[in-house]
Design a protein around this motif. Structure first.
Motif, PDB file in Angstrom:
ATOM      1  N   PRO A 171       5.935  10.261  -0.065  1.00 34.81           N
ATOM      2  CA  PRO A 171       5.867   9.072   0.784  1.00 34.81           C
ATOM      3  C   PRO A 171       4.545   8.989   1.541  1.00 34.81           C
ATOM      4  N   ASP A 172       4.131   7.776   1.843  1.00 35.79           N
ATOM      5  CA  ASP A 172       2.936   7.545   2.639  1.00 35.79           C
ATOM      6  C   ASP A 172       3.171   8.102   4.049  1.00 35.79           C
ATOM      7  N   PRO A 173       2.351   9.050   4.513  1.00 38.70           N
ATOM      8  CA  PRO A 173       2.561   9.637   5.843  1.00 38.70           C
ATOM      9  C   PRO A 173       2.493   8.627   6.978  1.00 38.70           C
ATOM     10  N   ASN A 174       1.884   7.469   6.719  1.00 46.51           N
ATOM     11  CA  ASN A 174       1.711   6.459   7.759  1.00 46.51           C
ATOM     12  C   ASN A 174       2.837   5.435   7.804  1.00 46.51           C
ATOM     13  N   GLU A 175       3.861   5.583   6.930  1.00 52.35           N
ATOM     14  CA  GLU A 175       4.972   4.629   6.912  1.00 52.35           C
ATOM     15  C   GLU A 175       6.214   5.282   7.525  1.00 52.35           C
ATOM     16  N   PRO A 176       6.476   5.047   8.806  1.00 50.31           N
ATOM     17  CA  PRO A 176       7.582   5.751   9.473  1.00 50.31           C
ATOM     18  C   PRO A 176       8.964   5.377   8.957  1.00 50.31           C
ATOM     19  N   LEU A 177       9.099   4.214   8.302  1.00 49.71           N
ATOM     20  CA  LEU A 177      10.420   3.815   7.833  1.00 49.71           C
ATOM     21  C   LEU A 177      10.927   4.688   6.686  1.00 49.71           C
ATOM     22  N   TYR A 178      10.052   5.479   6.064  1.00 44.77           N
ATOM     23  CA  TYR A 178      10.545   6.463   5.095  1.00 44.77           C
ATOM     24  C   TYR A 178      11.393   7.532   5.788  1.00 44.77           C
ATOM     25  N   GLY A 179      11.394   7.509   7.110  1.00 43.52           N
ATOM     26  CA  GLY A 179      12.286   8.390   7.861  1.00 43.52           C
ATOM     27  C   GLY A 179      13.750   8.042   7.686  1.00 43.52           C
ATOM     28  N   GLY A 206       0.802  -1.219   0.000  1.00 41.03           N
ATOM     29  CA  GLY A 206       0.000   0.000   0.000  1.00 41.03           C
ATOM     30  C   GLY A 206       0.833   1.266   0.000  1.00 41.03           C
ATOM     31  N   HIS A 207       1.886   1.292   0.812  1.00 36.10           N
ATOM     32  CA  HIS A 207       2.679   2.522   0.886  1.00 36.10           C
ATOM     33  C   HIS A 207       3.532   2.721  -0.360  1.00 36.10           C
ATOM     34  N   VAL A 208       3.781   1.658  -1.120  1.00 38.40           N
ATOM     35  CA  VAL A 208       4.501   1.797  -2.392  1.00 38.40           C
ATOM     36  C   VAL A 208       3.554   2.345  -3.461  1.00 38.40           C
ATOM     37  N   GLN A 209       2.351   1.794  -3.536  1.00 36.32           N
ATOM     38  CA  GLN A 209       1.364   2.288  -4.500  1.00 36.32           C
ATOM     39  C   GLN A 209       0.918   3.714  -4.198  1.00 36.32           C
ATOM     40  N   GLN A 210       1.059   4.127  -2.946  1.00 39.27           N
ATOM     41  CA  GLN A 210       0.670   5.480  -2.530  1.00 39.27           C
ATOM     42  C   GLN A 210       1.408   6.549  -3.331  1.00 39.27           C
ATOM     43  N   TRP A 211       2.620   6.235  -3.762  1.00 37.59           N
ATOM     44  CA  TRP A 211       3.395   7.204  -4.543  1.00 37.59           C
ATOM     45  C   TRP A 211       2.647   7.645  -5.802  1.00 37.59           C
ATOM     46  N   LEU A 212       1.911   6.715  -6.425  1.00 38.97           N
ATOM     47  CA  LEU A 212       1.194   7.043  -7.661  1.00 38.97           C
ATOM     48  C   LEU A 212       0.048   8.018  -7.415  1.00 38.97           C
ATOM     49  N   LYS A 213      -0.440   8.055  -6.175  1.00 39.57           N
ATOM     50  CA  LYS A 213      -1.570   8.927  -5.847  1.00 39.57           C
ATOM     51  C   LYS A 213      -1.118  10.333  -5.465  1.00 39.57           C
ATOM     52  N   ALA A 259       5.947   0.764 -12.309  1.00 43.36           N
ATOM     53  CA  ALA A 259       7.050   0.514 -11.374  1.00 43.36           C
ATOM     54  C   ALA A 259       8.161   1.542 -11.554  1.00 43.36           C
ATOM     55  N   ILE A 260       8.495   1.844 -12.792  1.00 40.78           N
ATOM     56  CA  ILE A 260       9.560   2.822 -13.045  1.00 40.78           C
ATOM     57  C   ILE A 260       9.117   4.222 -12.631  1.00 40.78           C
ATOM     58  N   LYS A 261       7.854   4.517 -12.784  1.00 41.83           N
ATOM     59  CA  LYS A 261       7.340   5.818 -12.352  1.00 41.83           C
ATOM     60  C   LYS A 261       7.523   5.983 -10.842  1.00 41.83           C
ATOM     61  N   ILE A 262       7.207   4.926 -10.081  1.00 39.02           N
ATOM     62  CA  ILE A 262       7.388   4.985  -8.628  1.00 39.02           C
ATOM     63  C   ILE A 262       8.869   5.080  -8.285  1.00 39.02           C
ATOM     64  N   ALA A 263       9.697   4.328  -9.013  1.00 38.12           N
ATOM     65  CA  ALA A 263      11.150   4.386  -8.770  1.00 38.12           C
ATOM     66  C   ALA A 263      11.675   5.793  -9.003  1.00 38.12           C
ATOM     67  N   ARG A 264      11.235   6.434 -10.078  1.00 43.10           N
ATOM     68  CA  ARG A 264      11.651   7.809 -10.360  1.00 43.10           C
ATOM     69  C   ARG A 264      11.209   8.753  -9.242  1.00 43.10           C
ATOM     70  N   MET A 265       9.976   8.558  -8.780  1.00 43.11           N
ATOM     71  CA  MET A 265       9.466   9.422  -7.709  1.00 43.11           C
ATOM     72  C   MET A 265      10.325   9.298  -6.462  1.00 43.11           C
ATOM     73  N   ASN A 266      10.726   8.072  -6.119  1.00 47.47           N
ATOM     74  CA  ASN A 266      11.598   7.871  -4.965  1.00 47.47           C
ATOM     75  C   ASN A 266      12.935   8.559  -5.172  1.00 47.47           C
ATOM     76  N   ALA A 267      13.504   8.388  -6.362  1.00 46.98           N
ATOM     77  CA  ALA A 267      14.795   9.002  -6.657  1.00 46.98           C
ATOM     78  C   ALA A 267      14.707  10.520  -6.607  1.00 46.98           C
ATOM     79  N   ASP A 268      13.680  11.072  -7.248  1.00 49.38           N
ATOM     80  CA  ASP A 268      13.545  12.530  -7.301  1.00 49.38           C
ATOM     81  C   ASP A 268      13.269  13.109  -5.915  1.00 49.38           C
ATOM     82  N   TYR A 269      12.535  12.355  -5.102  1.00 47.79           N
ATOM     83  CA  TYR A 269      12.212  12.867  -3.771  1.00 47.79           C
ATOM     84  C   TYR A 269      13.443  12.886  -2.873  1.00 47.79           C
ATOM     85  N   ILE A 270      14.233  11.820  -2.926  1.00 43.02           N
ATOM     86  CA  ILE A 270      15.426  11.809  -2.077  1.00 43.02           C
ATOM     87  C   ILE A 270      16.450  12.827  -2.567  1.00 43.02           C
TER      88      ILE A 270
END
Length: 566
Positions: free
Chosen positions: A185-193, A174-181, A223-234
């Motif tokens: 990061p999903d506010p409820n997933e503390p490990l993104y800290g 769920g927290h991975v798919q949340q990126w598409l929405k 999948a690549i869209k989510i990967a890009r979002m993670n990369a761009d966010y960090i």
């Protein structure tokens, strides 16, 4: 439309084919190994201690160890008036004894006769010339852990199917798919800290999923869209526009995040674990997790931005490297100076620099890599203090809390360079014997684990982690490739079989196909360390490719960790 009976017949046929493939894999594995001969070989091997201490010359690393696969030797002192020493191990109502000249002799003479299990008590007495006891040299309680005794395959899944299910389970979280929405990061997933670790590993895992396991082009694109979002966010978190990373003046993915969105500076996350450490960097995850992830994403997308950030990360490592050859464990982004007296065991940095050198011909990082190698031989290989340096672990006093990760990583790194440095082989083998001695479970009996075989993380957290099993599998595969010794391949197979059995347990108990962690004592699939599951799936995928290549007589196969892109 299909009739119901027709659909059921098709599903039944597919299920039969899967089980038939798995059964065929079991037959192939049994033909590949003579497990009885390997076990007999191991019963001899465990009589030799792992890097035993020598008073005044080589430190004893096992003063706080509680279990051993290989015969241990302890730091017991000489007794005045003693000409020899009597060693006695008590196991309930039985005892096992021998005599030796020094009180620090290994338990080799009796190790093969002592049964596996805990509750063993050793005492060493000084014996005078007349045969009388003149004092106690030392005493210890410990467990004799079982040695390797395969086979261990228990799951009906093939490795290929297991890897696909593992990567897909991560993709569908769920927290991975949340990126598409939301694109955040999903506010409820503390490990993104832990951005460098979690977002970095996630982008790498999603690239592999898109390359090898997505059901169609649309799913791969997601999948690549989510990967890009993670990369761009960090990248935004670590290198805001117009403001390079504070005192570092370059790019270094952040270890800890305070939960504030970089665009609005408003609190996004409901909870993160170390918000007060926002400006502290642990030096191991940026390259190992984010760096490799950026390289993988570049290979898939050919977007040069990601390779440029990977290069900048390498440049920052080189700039911050100390004159001694390593880094401060933790560095402040405000001052650019070390926040800890502890020096980094650089086994997560060296493979990353090595990757940039070999994959992209960035030869400017050779000097930095080589200085780190020299530091390892001048320090950790001499002391054998393999203390854990995770971002959520406090540094303990020497030898009190060994960890499996860095010693396995160093063995694997050495094997990457054994062709030009043949002497590295002996060091790599010794490192893996240490890891096995202290952390590998070849039996679930007495360990409270519901799964296995596997590799424990550290003394203070003795739980099986699939990511570490993957690292050990890689090291064993490299040792097998270099030596041709079947025992290394058999141990690699066993660790992956343990991960697959854990995945099966996870599905039966919790309905998820994530790769199991925590010895079967699972918490919540949404709260699990996604990096552990990704690297566990990588290990299963690599073993699948390795065994197929070996059975075909090939000597090379793709590395899921080092491989980037298609």
């Amino acid at each position: 439309m299909f009739k119901k009976t027709t659909l059921l017949a098709i599903l039944a046929s597919a299920c039969f084919a899967i089980h038939a493939n798995a059964a065929e894999d079991v037959k192939k594995e049994l033909k590949m190994f003579d497990y009885d001969a390997l076990h007999k070989q191991e019963l001899k091997a465990i009589l030799q201690p792992v890097r035993p201490g020598i008073p005044g010359k080589r430190p004893f690393w096992n003063n706080f160890a509680k279990r051993f696969v290989y015969a241990p030797a302890f730091d017991f002192k000489k007794v005045e008036g003693a000409v020899k020493y009597r060693f006695t191990v008590l196991d309930k109502d039985k005892s096992y004894s021998f005599e030796a000249k020094e009180p620090w002799a290994a338990l080799t003479p009796i190790w093969g006769t002592i049964p596996d299990g805990g509750g063993l008590k050793l005492n060493v007495e000084g014996i005078a010339q007349d045969g009388s006891a003149v004092g106690l040299a030392g005493e210890r309680s410990f467990e004799k852990a079982p040695c390797f005794k395969g086979p261990y395959k228990t799951s009906s899944m093939t490795y290929e199917e297991s890897a696909e299910k593992g990567f897909r389970a991560v993709f569908e979280l769920g927290h991975v798919q949340q990126w598409l929405k939301t694109g955040t990061p999903d506010p409820n997933e503390p490990l993104y800290g832990y951005p460098a670790k979690i977002m970095g590993a996630l982008m790498h895992g999603l690239v592999i999923f898109a390359n090898d396991y997505a059901k169609d082009a649309d799913e791969a694109e997601m999948a690549i869209k989510i990967a890009r979002m993670n990369a761009d966010y960090i990248i935004k978190l670590s290198d805001p526009p117009g403001r390079p990373t504070d005192a570092l003046q370059d790019f270094m993915p952040i270890t800890y995040w305070d939960g504030k969105d970089p665009d609005t500076d408003e609190m996004l996350m409901k909870k993160v674990l170390y918000p007060h450490k926002r400006y502290n960097l642990r030096m191991n995850p940026p390259g190992f997790d984010t760096g490799f992830g950026l390289c993988a994403l570049y290979e898939r997308t050919k977007d040069k931005k990601y390779l440029e950030y990977a290069r900048r990360l390498g440049e920052t490592y080189a700039k911050l490297q100390g004159e001694d050859g390593t880094w401060g464990l933790e560095i402040s982004t405000k001052t650019g100076k070390s926040e800890s007296k502890t020096r980094l065991i650089p086994t997560m940095v060296m493979p990353y620099l090595d990757h940039l050198i070999k994959k992209y011909d960035m030869t400017q990082f050779k000097a930095s890599r080589d200085k780190a190698i020299a530091w390892m031989f001048a320090n950790t290989i001499k002391t054998y203090n393999w203390q854990p340096q995770f971002e959520d672990t406090k540094i303990a006093k020497p030898y009190r809390n060994h960890s499996s990760v860095d010693v396995i990583l160093f063995a694997s790194f050495l094997m990457d360079h054994v062709s030009e440095n043949p002497e590295y082989l002996a060091y790599a083998e010794e490192c893996m014997r240490f890891a096995e001695d202290q952390f590998m479970l070849w039996s679930k009996k007495g360990n409270g684990a519901k799964i296995g075989p596997g590799v424990l993380e550290k003394y203070t957290f003795p739980h099986i982690e699939p990511a570490i099993g993957f690292l050990a599998c890689k090291a064993y595969l490299k040792l097998y490739k270099a030596t041709g010794k079947k025992i290394f391949l058999a141990k690699a197979v066993a660790l992956i079989d343990g991960a697959v059995s854990g995945q099966k347990f996870m599905h039966e108990k919790h309905g998820s196909w994530l790769i199991m962690t925590r010895n079967g004592h699972y918490i919540n699939p949404q709260r699990e360390w996604v990096n552990c599951n990704i690297y566990g799936a990588m290990g299963i995928a690599e073993m699948d490719k390795a065994l197929k290549a070996i059975r075909n007589g090939d000597k090379e196969w793709p590395s899921e960790r080092d491989r980037s892109g298609n």
